[in-house]
Structure formats: structure tokens, C-alpha cells
Design an enzyme around this catalytic site. Structure first.
Site, short mmCIF file in Angstrom:
data_model
loop_
_atom_site.label_atom_id
_atom_site.label_comp_id
_atom_site.label_asym_id
_atom_site.label_seq_id
_atom_site.Cartn_x
_atom_site.Cartn_y
_atom_site.Cartn_z
N ALA A 294 39.79 6.80 -8.49
CA ALA A 294 39.58 5.38 -8.83
C ALA A 294 39.50 4.48 -7.60
O ALA A 294 39.88 3.32 -7.63
CB ALA A 294 40.64 4.87 -9.80
N ARG B 151 7.60 -12.26 -11.82
CA ARG B 151 6.39 -12.52 -11.04
C ARG B 151 6.08 -14.01 -11.09
O ARG B 151 6.65 -14.76 -11.89
CB ARG B 151 5.22 -11.73 -11.62
CG ARG B 151 5.34 -10.23 -11.40
CD ARG B 151 4.35 -9.48 -12.25
NE ARG B 151 2.97 -9.71 -11.83
CZ ARG B 151 1.92 -9.21 -12.50
NH1 ARG B 151 2.10 -8.53 -13.59
NH2 ARG B 151 0.69 -9.44 -12.07
N HIS B 152 5.16 -14.41 -10.24
CA HIS B 152 4.63 -15.77 -10.30
C HIS B 152 3.99 -15.97 -11.68
O HIS B 152 3.70 -14.99 -12.38
CB HIS B 152 3.55 -15.92 -9.22
CG HIS B 152 2.54 -14.82 -9.31
ND1 HIS B 152 1.49 -14.85 -10.20
CD2 HIS B 152 2.45 -13.63 -8.66
CE1 HIS B 152 0.78 -13.73 -10.08
NE2 HIS B 152 1.35 -12.98 -9.14
N ASN C 42 -5.82 -13.65 -11.39
CA ASN C 42 -5.35 -12.75 -12.46
C ASN C 42 -6.33 -12.77 -13.62
O ASN C 42 -6.76 -11.73 -14.11
CB ASN C 42 -3.98 -13.17 -13.01
CG ASN C 42 -2.81 -12.83 -12.11
OD1 ASN C 42 -1.82 -13.54 -12.09
ND2 ASN C 42 -2.91 -11.74 -11.36
N ARG D 78 0.99 -18.87 -5.27
CA ARG D 78 1.35 -18.76 -6.68
C ARG D 78 2.85 -18.62 -6.94
O ARG D 78 3.34 -19.11 -7.97
CB ARG D 78 0.58 -17.62 -7.36
CG ARG D 78 0.61 -16.27 -6.63
CD ARG D 78 -0.56 -15.42 -7.09
NE ARG D 78 -0.59 -14.04 -6.65
CZ ARG D 78 -1.07 -13.62 -5.50
NH1 ARG D 78 -1.53 -14.50 -4.61
NH2 ARG D 78 -1.09 -12.32 -5.20
N GLU E 184 2.52 -10.07 -1.68
CA GLU E 184 1.97 -8.94 -2.43
C GLU E 184 1.38 -7.88 -1.49
O GLU E 184 1.04 -8.18 -0.33
CB GLU E 184 0.91 -9.44 -3.43
CG GLU E 184 0.28 -8.37 -4.31
CD GLU E 184 1.28 -7.56 -5.16
OE1 GLU E 184 2.31 -7.11 -4.60
OE2 GLU E 184 1.01 -7.33 -6.35
N LYS F 90 -0.81 7.19 -5.99
CA LYS F 90 -0.76 5.74 -5.89
C LYS F 90 0.35 5.28 -4.96
O LYS F 90 0.28 4.20 -4.40
CB LYS F 90 -0.58 5.15 -7.28
CG LYS F 90 -0.88 3.68 -7.38
CD LYS F 90 -0.82 3.17 -8.82
CE LYS F 90 -1.06 1.65 -8.85
NZ LYS F 90 -0.76 1.05 -10.16
N HIS G 33 5.66 -10.57 -6.85
CA HIS G 33 4.35 -10.08 -7.29
C HIS G 33 4.48 -8.70 -7.93
O HIS G 33 5.52 -8.06 -7.82
CB HIS G 33 3.41 -9.99 -6.08
CG HIS G 33 3.29 -11.26 -5.32
ND1 HIS G 33 2.28 -12.18 -5.54
CD2 HIS G 33 4.05 -11.80 -4.33
CE1 HIS G 33 2.44 -13.21 -4.73
NE2 HIS G 33 3.49 -13.02 -3.98
#
Lengths: 505, 448
Positions: free
Chosen positions: A85, A292-293, A299, A342, A362, A391, A427
Site C-alpha cells: 500500500a 478539439r477546436h 474541416n 481555430r 496539428e 499510419k 487538434h
């Protein structure tokens, strides 16, 4: 590196430098006897990560080294020390999560887990009595089994750091571990947690011990009482890391939940980073809000990157965000944004002071900045396919990768650990990276985490992890999430590549 | 936190400041009232860092180094050194070795007594400052003797003395302090914020770190060392774009650049450096240069050249033609100026901080980088202020060897005798936006 605005956009790459000048020549060096210098290897740029590497006969050579956190050849074994603990498992799990996030393959090995698998049913604290021969035998066996798995992880499974989470309260036990490490060529770093504050200990027990499989059939009082007796079993034989006796060991001793630290013999970069991290974390209850913004002009057009302002709906979101934050009644909230219009526009609606961080900008899409996915497919089909293949590691030409982003965001994470209540307005890609850290997501999952516009994620640390609440502020927005398509081959057709592109204007 | 929403703020447009490229609300030109800070909020109240310890324990060394580091990362810091105070007054700002002038002897100048430290703490409280103590404890006689030799004998106090006599005298001085020396007590002083450094960094005790800047200071102090070593800084060999007078980009070496790479290999071998680490950026030209050395090297993205954004691969003439206002702004404040969609030197420094931290940890290192990057690194080692940094001379085909010595850094410059184009553009006389092209292009170095 952002290239040009859409109006000046070339389609297809036009080299600014005449081809002749760009060709690498292999003219002989004059008068140089040195063999290594006469034949510098040709360089090629790896298509995925855009790293320049030497090649021979068309294949990349191994001689090149990209900066990674863990530059030692030696794996590291982190060993926790402390009474029950005291937060050892909390620290182990958090440290493991942090190291994995910054790219150091790390795994924790909790001896208690091994014990639970071995001794299927936990009866009582008696198991831990120092005169319980049977218990001692089993516990030693479990420690060995765990060390065995550590060895396998560090020598065969590509692990760089193993966290050996157990009480390790006697010098004898620690000696055994040190011998094991020396035999295997591992560096050892001890992390001891010392705490005598009964309130803290009580809170620990309530937060994590009561839910332990050990106590499923006990009520709270019984469980607490048994656990206190368990702690007592260790107390008499506890040998804390000693300034004199243990002066040759590398360790950090954390006292009173981080009021004080004793740091001894930090040997290398990774140990230095570990110490810095441990000295910055705290357990004060707080919440981190990520969003996000508001929806931006680019967008709605289905274009990535750029630095545009909010749409009407985006401004609506900013207003609603302001209401939401007020309703949450948060004490002392810090608000952070990136340096892009943004996020700042969004923060402005809150009417409170905020800090702009350039590192929250971003991901830089390089030559693909402000393009639509359709345009990327048309102009850079190879790049588009490579990105779908990996990616996380894929770097845009003259841009960044998610991997780069994580490195860039590390100081943000460190400061988030130091802070208490924070709202981060950022972002999509950035939010994915931050979320992956808090929710312990792998590199493969990270770039596909769903972070829709106009939704606030409230993260509250609880027990060993993080509670997430997703709160949509009920303002419509375009979807910007592109799933990995089925076909990621460079030979695929346009339709296959564009299958998962979300709709836009 | 019940705040009424001010309707007028909704219609407030954002505008991007021309120099720093920071978005701020446009409220008729009054930038002072903006809420968004673009400067990292390291600390809200000024911090006093107070050095504690017997003489020759490295307090001044640590103070100077810490001051240099903090200034470089953008935290205005000044050092107030007791030794100098006896000769001249120095302005207190945020960081100093405190000495309260009263009729007591210089004894207390090293803050070695609890009373002295209590005075400091109450002074700080009155002023609204935070206090952070740094105590250096060392009992290794060899280290102490070396410290004395390295730095005390340069002191005006010992200008005319014989070395042995001076050493004897100094050792006696230390003994005077020792009698009344009270190290920071872990029990009695547990409410103070401090770090104790034992034996030149083999052990540290850290107590009650209050905020971000103290955390950074602790991290820095735990990474520095005093092992002798040298840091070699060099740019890549001359590149194809260099020859054409174009900035940025990612081209390979010119023929002369390749010659330099070989010459660098020879030079490095000649230096006979133990365990040399070689670092490059991710850009082709530095990697190509390192390849010629025939040794292992590490690529750091953080070492990439400053991002010139929309000006990438342009010549200065083209920048003047297409972005004359930007060009002028840059000449007005080259340190803070950010290229559109690019970076500023200020951004570069921020980006390079982990490199500096790792350079502090390491021993012998060769860094093959770029002009702006090298200027930033050099400014750190040579303690150059922000307005000098972007104009430091870092010519191609020249290796700078930096060796820490006493309180600073010795620099040796080695031109490896391979001709290269000059890429250094001095600040022109006229930096006004209204200037004509000739005035703007006056200081552009020659190119093809």
C-alpha cells in the site's frame, strides 16, 4: 515544414534545383589515404519515415541509427521497493505506460499476480507471516517465475525495460535480483516508496486493495483489517535502501508521496528520464479535459491541416464549451491551446486566460497541407498508400509523423502530470496522441482513436488507470475520421483508397 | 467560476501578429489586454535560487551554469555573486546568491547558517518571491583542491600570491566557515524547497519542489557533470543549395562539401577522441557528412535546420521580391521573427532544449548540424544573448571545439582548408519596411 498556400499550389513535385546539380557524384577524393573516407555510402530516403539511410546494391544498410530514447544496449530492470500500500503498483503501471508511449518497449511484472495464479484462493494475511514456511516457499517461487519472464522479455521479446513490481523489502531479496541482473547483463534501478502517513495508506487500501481479487468475498472492514495485518508481516524485516550500505546502487527513494526524493547514482539517459518523470507525477485528485477546436472552414471542405478559422457551428461549439466549463465548476482551471487560429478562437469564447503552446499545433502534413484526401490520392497515391500501411510511423514529405508528434508532445504530457485541472483545446492527431498516453493505447491503435469534433473528453485518474467520460456538446459537425481502408497496397485503385473518406462539401 | 459571456467577444476577430505570427484578438491595437499568453508560463512569481555550501564546493560554477541555461531557455535570470559584491553592486532580479550587507563578516556570505537562510526566506516572503536552495556538499579533498586550483587562482583576491601560499590561505578560509557551517537539515528545514547535491552529483536529495521552473532546475542540475570532455560543433559540408544562395531545403553535398566530409574524418581521427558520439540531423547533407566519418552516428530530428516555411529554397533576392515586409521584419528582430508557416530562432531554442540536456549528460560529442541550429547551440555554451545569437558566425567547413574550463567554455576554431561559399548575412543598416531592395540586399553574400 509547410510549403505553399493552396492558391500557389503546384500539382506534382517540381524540383526547384536543376536536376544536374542535385545528382550526387562519386568523384574520387584527392590524396586521401583513409579507406573509410574514400567511399562514403550512397544515401537513399526511406519512403515511409523519410529517413536518409545508406544503401548498397539497392538495399538499406544497417549502420544507421535514429535517435531513440533508449540508446543503451543494456536492457534496464526497474525494481520497486516498499511496504504494501505504498503505491508501488501505481508507480509501476504509470511508469510503464509513460515509457511505452515515448517509444521504449516496457512491461511490468507484478509478483502478486503470479502469487494469485499459483495460490488460487487467498485466505488471509497468515500467508504472509514471516514464519509461514509454506508461504515463503511459494512467494520465492513466484518471484523466480517472474524474473524468468523478465529475462525472456528483455532478451528475446525485444523489451528494453522491465518493471519488477514486488515489495523487495529485504536486502537479501534485492541481492538475489542484482545477481540475476548481472548474470544477464541488465542494469538495475530501484524505485523505493516510503510513506508513514496513515491517511494516505488508508486511501490506497480503499482505492485499490478492496477491489483486489484477494478480497472479493470480504466486506470493507474485514478487508482493511486483514490488509493492515498483512503490512505488519513485512514491517519487521523491512530494510530500507540505505545511504551508506546501498551507496553503490542506482535508485530513487520517494518519500511521502513526492514531498522528498533521494536520488543515487543515475547511470544513463533512460534512468534520468525516469527520475524526472517520477518527480513530476502526483496523486492529487483532478480532471483533464481534452477537446478539439470548433469545426473549421477547412474541416467542412474536407481539407487537412492549414490555419483557418471557425465555421458558424464551430463558434456555436465554443459558446457551448464555455457554458459546459462553467457548469463543471472547476477550481483553478488552466486552459491550453495550440498556436493555430481555430483553437485560439475556441478558447477566446471561454473568457478566461489561456496559454498558447506551439507544440500543440496539428501534425504537419508537409506537401499535403490543405489538400483533400481525393487530391492526395490523385497527386501522391504512393504516399497515401504508405500512410495506410503504417499510419503511426508514416511521415508526410516535408512534414511529420505521429511518431514525431509524440516526441513533440512529451513536454505537454510532463506538464499535464505536474498540473491539476487543465483543459486542452487542440487538434485531431494531437488529441489522439494525448489520449493514447492516458488510456495506454498502442502505437497501432493511436492513429485511429476516435476524436470527433464538438466532443469533450473528461479524464479522471482512478485507481491504476483513468476514467473517461465523453461529453458531446450537441452541436453538429462534419466527421473527420478516416478509417483504415481494406486495401492498403500501393497498387490499389483510387476507389479502394478513397473508400473510407468521410463526406464533405 | 460563474462568468457571464460577453457578447462582444464573439465578434472579436483574431489577427496574426506580423513578427511572431501569433493569433491575438484584435481589440483596436491594444495587445496588452489579451488573455492568451504565447510565452510559456514557467513561473508566476519570481524565484530566488540561493546557493548554500562551504567555499570551493562549486556554488559559483553551478550558479553561472544554471543562470546561463535559464536565460537560454527564455527565463530572465541574473546571478548575484557574493564574491563580486564586495567589489561592486550587482542587480538582483530572479536568481542570486543572497548577501545581506550588514556589519557581519563575510562568513555568512555562503549562507551556511540557519539564521542567514531564515532571513532570506522572510525577505522572499515579503517580496512575494519563491525560494529554492541549492546546497553543494562535498568532502572529497581531491575535488576540492582541483576546484580551488581551477577557479580561485583566477580571482582578484589571489592575483599576486604564490600558488601554495594561496592554497594554504584558502584552505584556512574554508576552515573558518566550517566551524559555523550548518547544512540544510532534513528535519528542521523540511518546509523549505531545496536540492542537496552530494559529491559532485553522485547523490541528490530533493525536497518540496513547488513549481515547473523548480522542477526544470532540478532536472538540469541532475544532468550536468564536471568530467572533462570536448564538444565539437560543425555544419554539414557545403550543399548544392548553399552554392545557389538558397536557404533551407534538403539537398546533398557539393563536391567541395564532400571534400570537407573527408577532411572532417581526418581531423576527427587526429583528435584521438575517446568514445566519441556523433549526432546529425535528419537532413541529407548532415547525414552525408557523417557517412564520411565511417563511424556510428545518431540522427536527431530536433537538429533539423530552422524551417523557413514559405521561404524554403528561395534566395534572399527572391524573398525580397516576394515577401519584402517579411524580410524587413526579420531584420528588425531576427531572434523572434517567425517565417510564415515556419519557425523562429526562439522556436529553435525550444526545440533544441533536449539536445542541450543530452549534451550535458554526454562526454565527447561531435554535432553535425546547420547554421541556425549551430548558432543556438553556440549561444548556449558561450552565453550569448538573444540579440547576438542570430548573428553568430558559423561558417561552413569550420569545426568549433568547445572545452569547459573554470566557469566557462574555451573555444577553438578549426577551418579545414576546403573553400566554401559564405552563408552569413549581416544585419543591413536599413531595416525599415519602406526601404528599397538595394538596401535590403546589401549584405547578401555572393552566390551563383
Amino acid at each position: 515544414m509547410k510549403h505553399r498556400s493552396t492558391s500557389e499550389q503546384h500539382h506534382g513535385k517540381k524540383p526547384r534545383v536543376p536536376a544536374a546539380a542535385a545528382a550526387t557524384s562519386t568523384s574520387p577524393q584527392d590524396g586521401m589515404e583513409d579507406k573509410a573516407a574514400t567511399n562514403p555510402r550512397e544515401l537513399t530516403q526511406n519512403p515511409l519515415k523519410k529517413i536518409w539511410m545508406p544503401y548498397k546494391n539497392g538495399l538499406p544498410e544497417k549502420h544507421i541509427c535514429q535517435r531513440k530514447v533508449c540508446m543503451t544496449n543494456c536492457p534496464t530492470l526497474i525494481v520497486t521497493v516498499g511496504l504494501p500500500a505504498r503505491g508501488k503498483t501505481y508507480i509501476s503501471k504509470k511508469l510503464t505506460r509513460y515509457l511505452n508511449w515515448i517509444g521504449v518497449p516496457t512491461r511490468e511484472f507484478n509478483v502478486g499476480q503470479y502469487r494469485r495464479e499459483f495460490v488460487k484462493i487467498y485466505k488471509s494475511f497468515e500467508f504472509f507471516r514471516p514464519d509461514n514456511e509454506e508461504g515463503l516457499k511459494i512467494r520465492r517461487k513466484c518471484a523466480s517465475a517472474a524474473l524468468n519472464d523478465v529475462r525472456e522479455y528483455l532478451t528475446e521479446d525485444g523489451g528494453q525495460v522491465a518493471v519488477f513490481d514486488a515489495t523487495n523489502t529485504t536486502r537479501e531479496r534485492r541481492e538475489t535480483i542484482l545477481e540475476f541482473a548481472e548474470q544477464n547483463g541488465f542494469k538495475v534501478f530501484f524505485v523505493e516508496s516510503v510513506c508513514e502517513d496513515p491517511d494516505v495508506i488508508q486511501e490506497n487500501i480503499v482505492q485499490v486493495k478492496l477491489d483486489s481479487p484477494d478480497y472479493t468475498n470480504c466486506n470493507t472492514e474485514e478487508a482493511v483489517e486483514d490488509f493492515m495485518k498483512r503490512i505488519k508481516c513485512y514491517e519487521n524485516s523491512y530494510e530500507t535502501l540505505d545511504e551508506i550500505l546501498d551507496r553503490d546502487l542506482s535508485y530513487i527513494k520517494i518519500m511521502d508521496v513526492g514531498q522528498r526524493y533521494l536520488v543515487n547514482r543515475v547511470l544513463d539517459h533512460i534512468q534520468s528520464r525516469i527520475v524526472y518523470y517520477l518527480m513530476n507525477i502526483h496523486i492529487t485528485p483532478r480532471s483533464i479535459y481534452l477537446c478539439r477546436h470548433g469545426e473549421s472552414e477547412l474541416n467542412v471542405k474536407g481539407r487537412i491541416g492549414g490555419d483557418s478559422g471557425l465555421t458558424i457551428r464551430g463558434k456555436e461549439f465554443a459558446k457551448k464549451l464555455s457554458h459546459f466549463i462553467q457548469e463543471q465548476n472547476i477550481s483553478d482551471l488552466k486552459v491550453w491551446t495550440s498556436q493555430m487560429k481555430r483553437t485560439i478562437q475556441t478558447a477566446e469564447a471561454l473568457n478566461v486566460p489561456y496559454e498558447q503552446w506551439k507544440v500543440l499545433n496539428e501534425i504537419d502534413a508537409g506537401v499535403c497541407e490543405e489538400l483533400m484526401y481525393e487530391e492526395i490520392q490523385r497527386n501522391y497515391p504512393l504516399e497515401f498508400a504508405l500512410r495506410d500501411q503504417d499510419k503511426y510511423r508514416y511521415r508526410y514529405p516535408k512534414g511529420e509523423s505521429y511518431e514525431d508528434l509524440v516526441q513533440r508532445l512529451e513536454p505537454v504530457i510532463m506538464e499535464l502530470e505536474r498540473q491539476e485541472n487543465v483543459l486542452v483545446i487542440c487538434h485531431q492527431a494531437v488529441l489522439r496522441c494525448l489520449l493514447a498516453y492516458f488510456l495506454d493505447k498502442t502505437a497501432e491503435e493511436l492513429p485511429y482513436l476516435k476524436c470527433p469534433l464538438h466532443t469533450v473528453l473528461k479524464l479522471t485518474p482512478v485507481a491504476y488507470g483513468c476514467k473517461v467520460e465523453s461529453i458531446s456538446l450537441n452541436v453538429d459537425a462534419v466527421n473527420t475520421h478516416r478509417e483504415r481502408p481494406a486495401n492498403v497496397d500501393v497498387s490499389r485503385m483510387s476507389e479502394e483508397a478513397l473508400l473510407t473518406v468521410p463526406s464533405h462539401q | 467560476m460563474a462568468l457571464a459571456i460577453n457578447i462582444s467577444t464573439e465578434h472579436k476577430n483574431l489577427t496574426q501578429t506580423p513578427l511572431l505570427k501569433i493569433w491575438v484578438p484584435w481589440s483596436g491595437g491594444n495587445l496588452n489586454r489579451r488573455r492568451g499568453s504565447s510565452v510559456p508560463q514557467f513561473c508566476n512569481s519570481p524565484t530566488m535560487i540561493v546557493m548554500v555550501g562551504l567555499p570551493a564546493r562549486g556554488k559559483t560554477y553551478i550558479s553561472k551554469k544554471l543562470t546561463r541555461y535559464l536565460n537560454w531557455i527564455g527565463v530572465p535570470t541574473k546571478m548575484f555573486n557574493v564574491g563580486q559584491y564586495r567589489r561592486e553592486a550587482v542587480k538582483i532580479y530572479k536568481n542570486f546568491e543572497f548577501f545581506k550587507p550588514d556589519n557581519e563578516e563575510v562568513f555568512d556570505a555562503t549562507n551556511t547558517t540557519r539564521e542567514r537562510r531564515a532571513i532570506i526566506v522572510s525577505f522572499a516572503m515579503e517580496m512575494g518571491y519563491k525560494v529554492f536552495f541549492v546546497e553543494s556538499i562535498c568532502d572529497d579533498p581531491e575535488i576540492i583542491a582541483e576546484n580551488i586550483r581551477q577557479v580561485k587562482f583566477g580571482s582578484p583576491d589571489y592575483a599576486d600570491r604564490d600558488i601554495d601560499e594561496a592554497m594554504e590561505d584558502f584552505t584556512q578560509r574554508i576552515d573558518c566557515y566550517r566551524a559555523s557551517y550548518m547544512p540544510i537539515d532534513d528535519e528542521k528545514d523540511r518546509k523549505l524547497s531545496y536540492i542537496k547535491i552530494f559529491d559532485v552529483g553522485s547523490r541528490y536529495l530533493v525536497n518540496r519542489v513547488q513549481d515547473h521552473i523548480q522542477s526544470r532546475i532540478v532536472y538540469y542540475l541532475m544532468n550536468i557533470h564536471v568530467t572533462p570532455r570536448s564538444i565539437y560543433l560543425s555544419r554539414h559540408g557545403e550543399s548544392e543549395l548553399n552554392l545557389l544562395g538558397r536557404i533551407g531545403g534538403d539537398t546533398g553535398l557539393s563536391p567541395r562539401g564532400k571534400k570537407y566530409a573527408s577532411a572532417l574524418a581526418t581531423f576527427i581521427k587526429g583528435q584521438k577522441i575517446i568514445d566519441l558520439k556523433v549526432w546529425t540531423s535528419h537532413m541529407k547533407r548532415t547525414v552525408q557528412t557523417a557517412e564520411a566519418l565511417g563511424v556510428q552516428y545518431e540522427q536527431w530530428k530536433a537538429l533539423n535546420e530552422i524551417d523557413a516555411g514559405v521561404c524554403e529554397e528561395l534566395t534572399y533576392e527572391e524573398i525580397q521580391e516576394n515577401f519584402p515586409e517579411e524580410f524587413a521584419l526579420r531584420d528588425q528582430d531576427k531572434y523572434r521573427y517567425r517565417y510564415p508557416k515556419g519557425e523562429s530562432y526562439e522556436d529553435l531554442v525550444h526545440r533544441l532544449e533536449p539536445v542541450i540536456m543530452e549534451l550535458e549528460r554526454q562526454e565527447n560529442v561531435l554535432v553535425i548540424c546547420h547554421q541556425a541550429v549551430m548558432r543556438c547551440l553556440l549561444a548556449y555554451f558561450l552565453d550569448k544573448p538573444a540579440d547576438e545569437l542570430p548573428y553568430l558566425r558559423c561558417p561552413l567547413h569550420t569545426v568549433l571545439k568547445l572545452t569547459p574550463i573554470a566557469y566557462g567554455c574555451k573555444v577553438e576554431s578549426f577551418f579545414l582548408n576546403i573553400e566554401a561559399v559564405n552563408t552569413h548575412r549581416e544585419r543591413p543598416l536599413n531595416v525599415n519596411i519602406t526601404r528599397n531592395p538595394e538596401e535590403a540586399l546589401q549584405t547578401v553574400p555572393d552566390h551563383i
